[in-house]
Every structure is written in C-alpha cells, then in structure tokens.
Design an enzyme around this catalytic site. Sequence first.
Site, PDB file in Angstrom:
ATOM      1  N   PHE A 207      29.546  19.483  -5.571  1.00 53.06           N
ATOM      2  CA  PHE A 207      29.251  20.096  -6.864  1.00 53.06           C
ATOM      3  C   PHE A 207      29.230  18.978  -7.903  1.00 53.06           C
ATOM      4  CE2 PHE A 207      30.258  22.515 -10.723  1.00 53.06           C
ATOM      5  CZ  PHE A 207      29.340  23.548 -10.604  1.00 53.06           C
TER       6      PHE A 207
ATOM      7  N   ASP B 198      38.194  19.554  -1.987  1.00 49.28           N
ATOM      8  CA  ASP B 198      37.839  20.616  -2.926  1.00 49.28           C
ATOM      9  C   ASP B 198      37.614  21.884  -2.104  1.00 49.28           C
ATOM     10  OD1 ASP B 198      36.439  22.436  -4.568  1.00 49.28           O
ATOM     11  OD2 ASP B 198      35.556  20.834  -5.759  1.00 49.28           O
TER      12      ASP B 198
ATOM     13  N   TYR C  25      38.476  31.938  -9.105  1.00 50.19           N
ATOM     14  CA  TYR C  25      37.626  33.041  -9.564  1.00 50.19           C
ATOM     15  C   TYR C  25      36.527  33.418  -8.584  1.00 50.19           C
ATOM     16  CZ  TYR C  25      35.292  28.791 -11.329  1.00 50.19           C
ATOM     17  OH  TYR C  25      34.744  27.530 -11.452  1.00 50.19           O
ATOM     18  N   LYS C  26      36.474  32.753  -7.433  1.00 45.51           N
ATOM     19  CA  LYS C  26      35.476  33.106  -6.419  1.00 45.51           C
ATOM     20  C   LYS C  26      36.096  34.087  -5.423  1.00 45.51           C
ATOM     21  CE  LYS C  26      33.280  28.553  -6.938  1.00 45.51           C
ATOM     22  NZ  LYS C  26      32.140  28.948  -7.777  1.00 45.51           N
TER      23      LYS C  26
ATOM     24  N   ARG D 146      21.072  32.351  -2.862  1.00 44.49           N
ATOM     25  CA  ARG D 146      22.425  32.333  -2.278  1.00 44.49           C
ATOM     26  C   ARG D 146      22.988  33.749  -2.224  1.00 44.49           C
ATOM     27  NH1 ARG D 146      26.862  28.458  -4.657  1.00 44.49           N
ATOM     28  NH2 ARG D 146      26.697  30.040  -6.280  1.00 44.49           N
TER      29      ARG D 146
END
Length: 408
Positions: free
Chosen positions: A136, A205, A230-231, A379
């Site tokens: 990312f 990560d 938050y995922k 996605r």
Amino acid sequence: MSELVLRAQKLDAADELAPLRSRFVLDTASGDAADAAGVVYLDGNSLGALPAHVPGRVEDVVRRQWGELRIRSWDESGWWTAPERIGDRIAPLVGAAPGQIVVGDSTSVNVFKALVAAVRMADDDRDEILVDATTFPTDGYIAESAARMTGRTLRALTPSQVPSALSGRTAAVLLNHVDYRSGRLHDLPALTAAIHASGALAVWDLCHSAGALPVGLDEHGVDLAVGCTYKYLNGGPGSPAYLYVRRDLQDRFDSPLPGWNSHAEPFGMSPSYAPAPGALRGRVGTPDILSMLALEAALEVWDGVPVSSVRAKSLALTDFFLECVAAYTEPGRVASVTPEPHGERGSQIALRCPDAGEVMKRLIARGVVGDFRHPDILRFGFTPLYVGFGDAERAARVLGEVLGEVLG
C-alpha cells in the site's frame, strides 16, 4: 432455479458461521439499487459492516461515561487502560499472547514507529531497509522517510525477491501479509525465517489479513507488526490501529515518538523521558477514546469464533464466487488476478476487466458493493462473519449481467 442457486442455499444452510450475520447491520437496497434481495456488501476489506450492538455502547460512552462521569471515566470506566486491554482482545485473532499489542494511532503512524524502532535495534553496520514494492503506498512513503531519518538506504522489492536480496547489510524488512490490490497472500513464516537467518528484523503489515485468516505472530517469531481495525475487524471508519512488539524485544523497543502516554511515570511530568515497560512503549499521546471504545465493542462479535473456521469459510466463499463468475460471464470478459492456490489467497477476489470503473458503478447501483482500483481492477472482499454463499452467487450473476450491458 439454477443449480448454483440451489448449491448456495445448501451451503448457507450448513454454514456454522451463518448465525453471526444477525450480529451486524446489513441494510436493504433502496431506490435504483435494486431488487428485494437487498445489498450484497463485498467491501469489508475496505470498511467492515457495523456490529448491531455498537451504537448503544457508543451512546453509553458519550452520555454516561463522558456526559456524567466526565474526568472520572479515565479510572472508573477504564479509559486509561483501553489501549492495552483492547490490544489483548485483538491478540488471539493474530496469534499473539497477551501483553504484546497496544491499540492507538493510525496504521501509518504505527508503521513509522515499528520500522524506525526495528532499524534502531539492528547493528550499526546494517545500512539497508527492504520494503515490499507492491505494498500500500503509504507504507512505501513511510519506509522512504524512515530510511532518510536513520541514514539507511531503501530498496523496494517484490516479496518473492526478498530472500535473495537479504544480506549482512539488511537492518529491517517491511512486508504486507496480503497484497491490497490482488489479494495475494505472502508466505509470512518462510519470509520471516529468511529475514531472521540474515540477522535482520521483520515488520509485517496485517491490514488485509487480521480477522480474515490465521497469522501466527508468536508461532512464527515475527518481530513487529501493525494493522488497521476497520476492515475485517469491523471497528468503524478511522478506528485506531495496533502495534505488536514481540515480548523479548520490548525492552529494546526505542520508539521514535516518545509521547507522555508511553512514559514510565506519565503523570510525573518529568522533562526527561523514561519508557514504560512492555508494549506500553508503543503508546504516544492521549488515546482517541470514542473510536477506541467503539472498536472494543465491535470486537465482541468475535467471542467464541475460531479464526480457523473463518479461514475455511473464506476459502469456500472465494472458490464458489470464482466458480459462479466463470458460469455467469462470457469467456475472456474478466480475469482473476488473485492466486488460485489456497495458500496464496487472502479473503478477497480481484478481477481485471475493461471499463472496471464503470462496471463497479453499475454493480453498486444494482446492490452489489465492491470497489474499483485503478486502472482496471474490481475488488470483492469476503468477510465470513456476515457474507454468505447466496451473496457470492448473486454478486457473480449481477456481474455477468452488468458486463453484458457495459461491454456489449
């Protein structure tokens, strides 16, 4: 009724995790979005759905703990100990024993703390940092800044290139467990072992793996790790991230952000810094209590849920989705960039197709919510706690219809 619909119904009926769906707020479609079946939410890899009990808990935090108790809540409501208490709730989801995770700040800030601390723990003659070239973007930006600040050089490599690039010069390696674009799962055990064999430290990560699959931080000897909440952990937009520091490294962890909250005597107000013991060294400033306690409430949906069961359903869901996509789309319309082998797959499916941005807009209008990644990636994130096989079948069916409309 098609054979795939019947299979989806049978799979949902046999799913041991299916009752968990009722613990979440999953709205129905409105307006042009479509049919009575409601929304199929396949974007939990960006923002998890709302656990149904969280609003009531947040109301209590605001009205009673803040509104009535006010400053007393730092002690009486446990605000002060929230970062490490919530860290211990996350720990079993990533394969860590208690006392090694502290919650707070953003993923970006925690990447900075972890990577700089890793370099500081390395020998002075180790003058190179390796970073995942497919990571990312923020991780790459922070790695570049950390290299400048610590006087190291930075090399960006794909994870498969890392083992051959390791040397006595390597101080630390920053890698993503799951690639955010493709959903590729990288080999954390083997890469960590290779990094350690070279004498370097491994920083992982976990943003796209925590809550979706087993991680095994302690089992595989990971040095430091960070992740968002938050995922797949469903902590809410902007919920605080977390930092893992392996127990035997905690006394050596030298944070580049030594805030008052990580001081051994935070209320002593000393002009000189003395780090707190253990994982508390990862704290910085005053915790973001409202979002932190919303996260704590959200994590209750995991009570009694084995991560192994979540992983098994994730793989079954993504297998079934790919089968449905193949059945409902014309050959050549889409191509999966997510690896087929289970050992190389996270909990999302990424499909490449022309006009992907327009395709996703139409999917969302039809009640199938995924997301688009430039330039041509669709996605679809599969959160096993609330996504079912019927959702996977419907999403693939609507995708086939939309592709026919957009591509003709």
